[in-house]
Design an enzyme around this catalytic site. Structure first.
Site, PDB file in Angstrom:
ATOM      1  N   ARG A 117     -25.368   2.003  -4.883  1.00 36.48           N
ATOM      2  CA  ARG A 117     -25.858   1.438  -3.627  1.00 36.48           C
ATOM      3  C   ARG A 117     -26.993   0.399  -3.408  1.00 36.48           C
ATOM      4  O   ARG A 117     -27.978   1.157  -3.701  1.00 36.48           O
ATOM      5  CB  ARG A 117     -26.069   2.836  -2.517  1.00 36.48           C
ATOM      6  N   HIS A 144     -18.742  -2.444   2.382  1.00 36.71           N
ATOM      7  CA  HIS A 144     -18.813  -0.956   2.356  1.00 36.71           C
ATOM      8  C   HIS A 144     -17.513  -0.404   2.285  1.00 36.71           C
ATOM      9  O   HIS A 144     -17.148   0.300   3.363  1.00 36.71           O
ATOM     10  CB  HIS A 144     -19.469  -0.779   3.555  1.00 36.71           C
ATOM     11  N   GLN A 147     -17.051   3.605   3.200  1.00 35.56           N
ATOM     12  CA  GLN A 147     -16.996   3.629   4.832  1.00 35.56           C
ATOM     13  C   GLN A 147     -15.614   3.311   5.384  1.00 35.56           C
ATOM     14  O   GLN A 147     -15.138   4.043   6.149  1.00 35.56           O
ATOM     15  CB  GLN A 147     -18.193   3.020   5.464  1.00 35.56           C
ATOM     16  N   ASP A 239     -21.803  -1.607  14.680  1.00 40.21           N
ATOM     17  CA  ASP A 239     -22.715  -1.266  13.789  1.00 40.21           C
ATOM     18  C   ASP A 239     -24.236  -1.769  14.443  1.00 40.21           C
ATOM     19  O   ASP A 239     -24.193  -2.425  15.285  1.00 40.21           O
ATOM     20  CB  ASP A 239     -22.311  -1.982  12.333  1.00 40.21           C
ATOM     21  N   CYS A 279     -20.244   3.415  11.971  1.00 35.77           N
ATOM     22  CA  CYS A 279     -20.771   4.101  10.574  1.00 35.77           C
ATOM     23  C   CYS A 279     -21.908   4.881  10.603  1.00 35.77           C
ATOM     24  O   CYS A 279     -22.167   5.744   9.415  1.00 35.77           O
ATOM     25  CB  CYS A 279     -20.572   2.853   9.690  1.00 35.77           C
ATOM     26  N   ARG A 307     -16.130  10.645   5.057  1.00 36.83           N
ATOM     27  CA  ARG A 307     -16.557  10.226   3.823  1.00 36.83           C
ATOM     28  C   ARG A 307     -16.493  11.021   2.740  1.00 36.83           C
ATOM     29  O   ARG A 307     -16.143  10.595   1.806  1.00 36.83           O
ATOM     30  CB  ARG A 307     -18.235  10.081   4.201  1.00 36.83           C
TER      31      ARG A 307
END
Length: 319
Positions: A117, A144, A147, A239, A279, A307
């Protein structure tokens, strides 16, 4: 542990492959991962063992912190019978005395997979090019993908199909909206992106999504009109307006995005049974009203849970 036939079949196609971005996979491959994630979720709920990665190790490199990414991958490896090692930027020498390439080569001698990440997408690509084990993108500034896999799994669970669905993303043309756009384009979901001027999806990514949409029949639209974009939407997604690592005038940013809050008024344009998605982490009162994210149409915590399950499907398949 004996592996189910579906896992054996998926491994024959994807074993050893990297998971860097959604666009690297076909509709069928993504659907296989989603369905396997649902199977693993059911097994976990029933207490059925699924230790398909007994004795395997995952190295988790975190240059950006995260609650969901760390806990879901660490828990997932444990439930699959393996173990995960948490490595933050202070634990390793990558980028600070050791090249990304050398880090990839060294870790490949120790572990069975690497999850990272980080910031620049080029770091993930370079890591994968030099590693001899699968590399999984836990987030970059451009993408991402894990996700989005959880998002697609959640939509599939709630709606039963991707056919005929319209998803509207309201907010910033960031890594989340870019990966979501690509996922929708591949799976055949109409996707509308509503952003303030100057915050659009990167042109190259938008064009690639257009090409993917030609194969699936999805409609891909980018607009500055949030109210028009949410009309008859099956899913509304947003988001945070200032992503991690963003530097600038926060008050100016809030003013720029003020008309793009997912408010109670905005969601009135969607279908009655729309899903609200985010998310996380979320900032109530900024990108979304508290009444929306905490309302009956919200599935944000189902997304967060998924997830774990879809990443287990990715790990068990690639490793």
């Amino acid at each position: 542990m004996n592996q189910p036939v579906v896992l054996q079949q998926m491994k024959s196609k994807l074993n050893g492959k990297d998971f860097l971005q959604i666009s690297d996979f076909t509709k069928d491959e993504l659907m296989d991962l989603i369905e396997f994630g649902i199977k693993l979720k059911n097994m976990q709920k029933l207490g059925e063992p699924h230790r398909y990665l007994e004795g395997k190790t995952l190295a988790m490199i975190f240059e950006k912190s995260s609650t969901r990414t760390r806990v879901s991958f660490e828990t997932g490896m444990y439930q699959l019978g393996g173990m995960a090692q948490f490595l933050n930027k202070d634990d390793i020498q990558m980028g600070n005395g050791e090249t990304v390439a050398d880090t990839a080569k060294v870790l490949s001698r120790f572990v069975d997979a690497i999850m990272i990440r980080t910031y620049g997408h080029d770091i993930v690509v370079e890591l994968a090019e030099n590693a001899t084990v699968p590399v999984i993108n836990g987030l970059t500034d451009d993408a991402h993908p894990c996700q989005v896999m959880a998002d697609l799994m959640t939509i599939y669970e709630k709606k039963g199909s991707f056919n005929g669905l319209k998803l509207t993303f309201v907010g910033d043309g960031n890594n989340m909206s870019q990966s979501l756009l690509m996922g929708c384009a591949i799976m055949g979901i109409d996707c509308y992106i509503a952003v303030p001027k100057g915050n659009e999806i990167k042109k190259g990514i938008f064009q690639m999504a257009k090409e993917k949409a030609k194969l699936s029949g999805a409609k891909i639209v980018q607009t500055y009109d949030a109210q028009e974009a949410v009309k008859a939407a099956d899913i509304i997604y947003t988001d945070v307006w200032a992503s991690m690592g963003w530097e600038g005038d926060l008050q100016a940013r809030l003013a720029e995005f003020a008309d793009y809050q997912v408010s109670e008024e905005l969601v009135n344009g969607a279908k009655d049974d729309y899903l609200f998605m985010h998310c996380l982490p979320a900032k109530r009162g900024e990108e979304v009203a508290a009444a929306v994210i905490d309302g009956e149409n919200s599935v944000v915590f189902d997304q967060a849970e998924n997830r774990l399950h879809v990443q287990k499907a990715i790990l068990a398949t690639l490793v």
